[in-house]
Structures are given as C-alpha cells and as structure tokens.
Design a protein around this motif. Structure first.
Motif, PDB file in Angstrom:
ATOM      1  N   GLN A 195       0.823  -1.209   0.000  1.00  0.00           N
ATOM      2  CA  GLN A 195       0.000   0.000   0.000  1.00  0.00           C
ATOM      3  C   GLN A 195       0.860   1.264   0.000  1.00  0.00           C
ATOM      4  N   THR A 198       2.276   1.776  -3.508  1.00  0.00           N
ATOM      5  CA  THR A 198       1.339   1.987  -4.621  1.00  0.00           C
ATOM      6  C   THR A 198       0.327   3.103  -4.379  1.00  0.00           C
ATOM      7  N   SER A 199       0.337   3.710  -3.211  1.00  0.00           N
ATOM      8  CA  SER A 199      -0.613   4.783  -2.925  1.00  0.00           C
ATOM      9  C   SER A 199      -0.320   6.002  -3.802  1.00  0.00           C
ATOM     10  N   ARG A 201      -1.272   9.037  -3.518  1.00  0.00           N
ATOM     11  CA  ARG A 201      -0.987  10.236  -2.721  1.00  0.00           C
ATOM     12  C   ARG A 201       0.434  10.201  -2.179  1.00  0.00           C
ATOM     13  N   VAL A 322      -3.261   5.957   4.901  1.00  0.00           N
ATOM     14  CA  VAL A 322      -3.207   4.963   3.824  1.00  0.00           C
ATOM     15  C   VAL A 322      -2.801   3.587   4.340  1.00  0.00           C
ATOM     16  N   SER A 323      -1.760   3.547   5.188  1.00  0.00           N
ATOM     17  CA  SER A 323      -1.241   2.274   5.684  1.00  0.00           C
ATOM     18  C   SER A 323      -0.613   2.488   7.058  1.00  0.00           C
TER      19      SER A 323
END
Length: 392
Positions: A195, A198-199, A201, A322-323
C-alpha cells in the motif's frame, strides 16, 4: 523536548557532516585524484544512491529489530564507511566507501524520524523531526566549513578521519540517552508495504520530495567551484561562505517545522518552494558580483532546507491514513526520495556544468523547483478530495 532527541540530533550532526562536506571538497578531491569536476560530483550522487537504496529496503528488512539496537548498528556501519573513505587508495574505492556510508545514512534518518514522533505529543511532531534534522543544519554551520578547511589544509583524507571521530561521539551519545524500551510497532505485512509503494498520494509526495529537493542540488553540489571560478573568490573563503549558508539553514529548518505545524504541509511547502525558486534564479543573475552573491547564498540555505520537516511530516500524516502499519516504511521511502533527488540533481548538475557552464546551474535548479510547486498544489487538491470522500 526529551533528552533522546538531543542524542538523535548529535548523531545526525555526524551523519550530516559526512554527507555535505564533500560539496566544499569537490575541487580538492578532483585535483588530488586527477578526475574531472563532474566525475568528482558523482561522489555526491553515489552517496545519495546508497541512501536511496538503503532507506526503504533496509528499513523494511530491519523492522523486527529493537529501535535502539538498530540505531547503534547503523552508526557503527557509518563509522566503518568513513574509515574506509579515509584510507581509500583511489577514485573507485572512494566511490564504494561513499555508497556504503550512504546505506547507513538512509535507515538512520528513517528510524530517527519515527523515534522522534514517538517521543512527543502529536501536535509537536513536526518540531521534533525538525530538531533531529537540526543536526544536519548544525553540521552545515560548523562541521562542513571546518571539514572543508581541514581537507584543504591537511588533505581530504583528514576530513574523513574527523568524521569518524564525530561518528564515535554520536554512537556514545545515542547509547547513553536513547531509551532501550522504545515502543515498536508490529512489523508491517507485505500488504501494508505494498500500500505504501502503490498509494497515489504517497507516490506524489515522494515525487515532490525528489524534484523539490533535487532541484536545489543541481546548483548546491557545485557551490564551491561556482564561487571560485565564476564569482572569483579564493578557496579559503569558501569555508566562510558555507558557514554563512549553514547559519541560514539552521534558521530555515526551525521555521519550516513551525510553518508545517501552524499552516499545514501544503501551504508551508508552497511558500518555501516559491522562495527557493526565486533565490536560485537570483543567484544565477548575481553570481559574477561577489557581494550580491554572498548575500544571496546567505538567504539560500534557509529556503533550501526548510522543506525537510514539512515533507517528512506530510508523508507520516498520509501514511497514517493509507497504511498505518507501515509508517516506518513510508518514512524510509521519503528519505530515499530526498536522496534520489540529491543523486539525480548532482548528476544532472554535472551535465549542465559541462554543457552550459557553472553559472547556468542555479537557473536550471530554479526551473525544477517550480515544477515541485505545481505538484504540491496538486497534492493539496487530492487531500481535499480524500477528506470530502471520507466525510460522505
């Protein structure tokens, strides 16, 4: 602020000195080793490449190690890398030593940033990160000018031996002051790490870091030869001008952290990058006028490094959304982005110097920083959309 932050700052001082002292020694090393100025510039790029690889990869691989044990091991590797540089028999050996030292640097700042945020309340996180990175600024104020002078007078090998001593001091301070029972999150799963990688943002912020920070190094890498060959200053005066630059960095680093805390990362970065682009353009215009060039360099440092705390805290902020299980990995990726920017900036700066001359480097750097402003505004728009979606 906790005493442990002072230990991290002392260690950062040692690491920062070895990273940036090479800038003042490029002409000396190029002459000593019989290589061109752009080839000597690769000593900046290879170090930064080591950081770029080491920060995300080694941060992920060492996630299960206790924070303090990892910190001390990294400082030991840092000391060994600088000792190798001090006895390197030639150019290729020195490149290898710089790369090895860079591996330790990357993980150090990734771990130090997250340790710092765990030591203070959330509303003081940017200021805590700024305090750690203050070690870099103090290195620019004292370690880099002194190391440049030592290298010019006693040989560049003596500078690396001095850095070894600094590294030992940082190791002892960290062993004494950093608590052994630092909270440690569960190592992130592969899914959490994926994550981070590949995010959209986070990837955009990494790109902002690489471009905004790297644009500065198109010019900063070649500061010493610009001052001696274009401005017409003596080699001895370069140390004093780097001292002025470092004092400006110290002020800018503190201001950057406070701006991020009060305004938020995006508005702070917009103002900081805009100031940096204007300063670089001004430097290109006044480089042949010694008094004006010195004045602009004095302002340059503040804008050049004020973006570090906002960028690092911005990544931590987004990673928590995000993670949240891979904040360390996200932090390490951004340290890698900083140094990818340095590596590419120093490399591209060499191309600019070869093809268009030293005086063109600041102007090209200014244009690159403008691109970072555009990307920063785009990132702000994505943040607002994410908030709107979450509110629905």
């Amino acid at each position: 602020m906790p005493l442990a932050l002072w230990a991290l700052m002392i260690s950062a001082f040692a690491v920062g000195t070895t990273e940036f002292v090479i800038v003042g020694l490029l002409p000396t090393i190029a002459t000593s080793l019989g290589v061109s100025l752009p080839s000597a510039g690769l000593l900046v790029s290879l170090y930064a490449l080591g950081v770029t690889i080491g920060a995300p990869v080694l941060t992920a691989l060492t996630a299960r190690l206790p924070r303090k044990s990892l910190l001390l091991a990294l400082l030991a590797l840092f000391i060994a890398g600088n000792a190798f540089a001090a006895v390197a028999p030639g150019y290729n050996s020195l490149l290898a030593a710089r790369f090895i030292t860079g591996l330790a640097h990357g993980v150090f700042f990734a771990i130090a940033s997250t340790i710092a945020t765990n030591l203070v309340a959330r509303e003081k996180e940017s200021s805590a990160i700024a305090m750690v990175f203050m070690g870099l600024t103090v290195a620019l104020v004292t370690g880099v000018p002194l190391g440049t002078w030592i290298g010019q007078v006693f040989g560049w090998q003596s500078t690396f031996l001095g850095v070894v001593v600094l590294g030992v001091i940082g190791l002892v301070a960290s062993a004494a002051l950093v608590p052994a029972n630092m909270p440690q999150s569960t190592p992130p799963s592969l899914r959490a790490q994926f994550q981070v990688l590949t995010s959209p943002r986070l990837l955009l912020v990494y790109l902002i870091t690489a471009i905004g920070y790297g644009g500065n190094f198109v010019a900063f890498t070649y500061l010493a030869p610009m001052l001696t060959e274009v401005t017409g200053m003596t080699a001895g005066s370069v140390s004093l001008i780097i001292l002025l630059y470092g004092a400006s960095v110290a002020a800018g680093n503190i201001l950057g952290g406070k701006m991020a805390d009060r305004m938020g990362p995006v508005p702070a970065l917009t103002l900081i990058f805009a100031g940096l682009a204007l300063i670089l353009a001004a430097l290109g215009a006044v480089l042949t006028h010694p008094i004006l060039a010195i004045a602009v360099v004095g302002l340059w440092g503040g804008f050049a490094f004020a973006n570090v705390p906002p960028l690092q805290s911005y990544v931590v902020q987004i990673a928590r959304e995000v993670s949240p299980d891979a904040v360390d990995v996200a932090s390490g990726m951004n340290i890698g982005a900083f140094n990818m920017g340095i590596a590419l900036g120093a490399w591209f700066g060499g191309i600019v110097v070869q093809s268009a001359g030293l005086a063109s480097a600041p102007l090209v750097g200014a244009f690159i920083v403008v691109v970072a402003i555009v990307l920063t505004r785009l990132s702000g728009q994505l943040d607002r959309r994410a908030l709107a979606v979450a509110a629905e």
